[in-house]
Structure formats: C-alpha cells, structure tokens
Write an enzyme that holds these catalytic residues in place. Sequence first.
Site, mmCIF file in Angstrom:
data_model
loop_
_atom_site.group_PDB
_atom_site.id
_atom_site.type_symbol
_atom_site.label_atom_id
_atom_site.label_comp_id
_atom_site.label_asym_id
_atom_site.label_seq_id
_atom_site.Cartn_x
_atom_site.Cartn_y
_atom_site.Cartn_z
ATOM 1 N N THR A 125 93.378 1.635 -83.944
ATOM 2 C CA THR A 125 94.140 0.938 -82.540
ATOM 3 C C THR A 125 92.967 0.778 -81.720
ATOM 4 O OG1 THR A 125 94.804 1.363 -80.207
ATOM 5 C CG2 THR A 125 94.144 3.475 -81.733
ATOM 6 N N ILE A 126 92.223 -0.547 -81.299
ATOM 7 C CA ILE A 126 91.988 -1.103 -80.289
ATOM 8 C C ILE A 126 91.527 0.097 -79.555
ATOM 9 C CG2 ILE A 126 91.609 -3.453 -80.691
ATOM 10 C CD1 ILE A 126 92.724 -3.667 -78.355
ATOM 11 N N ASP A 127 92.638 0.519 -78.686
ATOM 12 C CA ASP A 127 92.534 1.828 -77.140
ATOM 13 C C ASP A 127 92.160 2.905 -77.506
ATOM 14 O OD1 ASP A 127 94.534 -0.988 -76.630
ATOM 15 O OD2 ASP A 127 96.509 0.377 -76.615
ATOM 16 N N ARG A 162 83.014 -16.410 -56.341
ATOM 17 C CA ARG A 162 84.046 -15.879 -56.505
ATOM 18 C C ARG A 162 84.439 -14.258 -57.265
ATOM 19 N NH1 ARG A 162 86.346 -21.376 -59.771
ATOM 20 N NH2 ARG A 162 86.926 -22.362 -58.386
ATOM 21 N N ARG A 171 96.790 0.288 -72.945
ATOM 22 C CA ARG A 171 97.840 0.915 -73.016
ATOM 23 C C ARG A 171 98.568 2.232 -71.462
ATOM 24 N NH1 ARG A 171 103.177 -0.232 -73.942
ATOM 25 N NH2 ARG A 171 102.669 -2.273 -75.361
ATOM 26 N N HIS A 272 95.021 -10.793 -76.956
ATOM 27 C CA HIS A 272 95.343 -10.813 -78.067
ATOM 28 C C HIS A 272 93.066 -10.877 -78.978
ATOM 29 C CE1 HIS A 272 99.319 -9.968 -77.341
ATOM 30 N NE2 HIS A 272 99.047 -8.338 -78.965
ATOM 31 N N ARG A 275 91.861 -8.555 -79.924
ATOM 32 C CA ARG A 275 92.487 -7.432 -82.080
ATOM 33 C C ARG A 275 92.358 -8.692 -82.409
ATOM 34 N NH1 ARG A 275 97.760 -5.767 -80.757
ATOM 35 N NH2 ARG A 275 98.304 -7.004 -82.526
HETATM 36 O O1 F6P Z 1 96.839 -2.317 -80.325
HETATM 37 C C1 F6P Z 1 97.451 -1.376 -79.168
HETATM 38 C C2 F6P Z 1 97.673 -2.977 -78.395
HETATM 39 O O2 F6P Z 1 96.326 -3.455 -78.157
HETATM 40 C C3 F6P Z 1 97.490 -2.235 -76.693
HETATM 41 O O3 F6P Z 1 97.177 -2.448 -75.440
HETATM 42 C C4 F6P Z 1 99.187 -3.486 -76.757
HETATM 43 O O4 F6P Z 1 98.962 -3.265 -74.665
HETATM 44 C C5 F6P Z 1 99.431 -3.712 -77.499
HETATM 45 O O5 F6P Z 1 98.474 -3.388 -78.158
HETATM 46 C C6 F6P Z 1 99.809 -5.216 -77.366
HETATM 47 O O6 F6P Z 1 100.447 -5.468 -78.765
HETATM 48 P P1 F6P Z 1 102.103 -6.917 -79.792
HETATM 49 O O7 F6P Z 1 101.912 -7.674 -78.769
HETATM 50 O O8 F6P Z 1 101.803 -6.470 -80.965
HETATM 51 O O9 F6P Z 1 103.196 -6.379 -79.314
#
Ligand code: F6P
Length: 341
Positions: A125-127, A162, A171, A272, A275
């Site tokens: 997970t990138i998180d 700015r 998240r 995104h 990702r």
């Molecule tokens: O992969 C985790 C995450 O990037 C969260 O930080 C983000 O809230 C969520 O995925 C968004 O995912 P999707 O738009 O694919 O539901």
Amino acid sequence: MERIGILTGGGDCPGLNAAIRAVVRRAVGVLGSEVIGFRDGFTGVLEGDVRELTLESAQGILHRGGTILGSSGADPFRGGGTERIRATLRDLGIDGLIVIGGEGTLGSAARLAEDGIPVVGIPKTIDNDLSGTDSCIGFATAVQVATDAIDRLHTTAESHNRLMVIEVMGRSAGWIALYSGLAGGADIILIPEHPFDLDEVASHIRRRHLKGHSFSIVVVAEGAVPVEGTLVVPEYPLDERGFPRLGGISQVIAPHLERLTGWVTRVTVLGHVQRGGSPVAADRILATRFGHAAVDLVSAGGWGRMVALRGSDVVDVPLADATKVRPVPEELYRVAETFFV
Ligand code: F6P
C-alpha cells in the site's frame, strides 16, 4: 507444492508486477511449480477467472506500474465466502494462495486463513500503514512522486511569493506526507496522527514570512483532521465499498490559510498520480524480496502468515498483524517539527 494461486487486491501501486514476476521466477523457474493468476482481486477467485502465469508471461514487467492481474476491493465474504473460495481452489487443484494486498484485502485473507484456506500474504500500500511490516510495496515510489511535486512547487511558489498547499494520500496515517515533506523541505506537514489547528498553522507561516521568507509549502495528508471544534470539514462521499472517499481537505483549509496569513494560496491535489507509473528501485527490490519469500513460505506451509520487512530483514508474521494501522512514530514527527519555521 504443485500449483500456487496469486491475486492482487485493493488499490494498486507501483511494484505489484515486480512481486508477481518474483513469485513466478521462484515458483516456476526454480521450484518447478505452476502459478495461476486470479484476475481482479478476490473477484477472480469467486468467479474462477484465471490466467496461467508462465515464465514468458512474467517477462518484461519488472519496471511496469499497475498489475497485470488487475485489482479490485472485492470482499470475498460478500460474494460466497470461504466455501466458494475453497471450491475454486479445489476445482483448479491449487494448493495455496498468495494474496498481495493492503489492510482490507489482507484482512479478508486473515479471515480466510482462520477458516482453513491456505493463504500467504504480501503487504502493499502506498500509505505504508500496515502494522506487521516496516515497509510496504509502493510506498517508496509514492514518496518519490510527492517529493518531485514538492520540488516543482517550490520553484513556482518562490517566483510568485505564494503559499502552496499540496495534498498527498494517506488515509489513516501520514507516512507519505511526512516522508515527502521531509525530503522536499516542507514548512508544515499535517498528518492524521496530529490534528491541526489552522490558527497555529497560520501563525507559523506568518512568522516565517516576517523572517523574510517569500513563500511557504504546506503538505497535508488526505486523512488529516482538524482539532475538534476548530473547523467544519464536509462529509466525504462513500465509495463503492462504503468507505469515505477521501480527497479535498486541502481545498477546505486553503481559503482559511489565505485569509489568516494574507498570502495568495494555491492548491495541488496529487491524487492517483502517486499510485501510477514505474516503481522506483527500492520498490522493485522490496517486491522482489517479498515475492521470493512468499513462495518459500508457501513451500514451508506457512499458512496464515505474511512476509514482512523488519529492519533490513525479510521475516514472516501472522496475517492478522496486517489489519492494524501503523501510525507515524512520534520520533519522526518530532524531526519534521524542527523544520516547521
Ligand atoms: O492505496 C491507498 C489509497 O491510496 C488511499 O490513500 C486512498 O484514500 C485510496 O487508496 C484511494 O483509492 P481508490 O480511489 O482506488 O478507492
């Protein structure tokens, strides 16, 4: 171990293909097993939607973002549950399943393991917020993308005096915000672990500008929250799985910061982009090590466990460990705070 199944579930990230490639190379190329890929996360297992992963099909994917298997957040317990999954594995002659996922997907995998389904997990997970591991596939790339964006915002912020607010993903924990903010020299970093007070943020920025700085960069994690009672944040819409679809906190705070500081403010929501694209070297290596270790864990019958990074070692831990959030440690936040003005 003659036949291994594999799936990628939840939000995608750079490095998934590197993990799939490592699984195939270790299982097919070295151990002489077969690898069956399930399409679109648990959907593929529920519907028996598969493709065989040969050495050829895993060629040329190390550097490619996304996942050649497709991904979804499908919950196996809503679509037939353990019995359906057991039936698919039995029908296809699959001895065990490697599940590459984050909190939700590995949470389902942990429940399936409790029900006796032979599952091994790989954390992604990138998180970067899974409790059982020091690092997850995808995080290093997301940090690099966000750091590059902060670097770019610096130069334009400087030209126009700015205040720049940049929103990154994160998240439940602020790993991307904290790491990219440190690497990119942010002046303030707002993360879910530390509720923010906009009056305090604004006075930091004002102090900075009084000292002669002509611009400021605020990095905010999408999951950052205000100190209770200080700001009304609109309700987030729910996504297809019923979870809040985060994104937009920067747009809420920016007008307040502009008013409180008097500095012209602009907002960037990275979304995104974090990702997508090619994984950086660190993610390719982590994914390769995890894929290799997962096959060995399958061979050893380590069901219900997940490969994980501890320090610089790849180890394995109970799958259930992946279902708790790993917050940014206080020590790291203290380091970042040193640079808040
Ligand atoms: O992969 C985790 C995450 O990037 C969260 O930080 C983000 O809230 C969520 O995925 C968004 O995912 P999707 O738009 O694919 O539901």
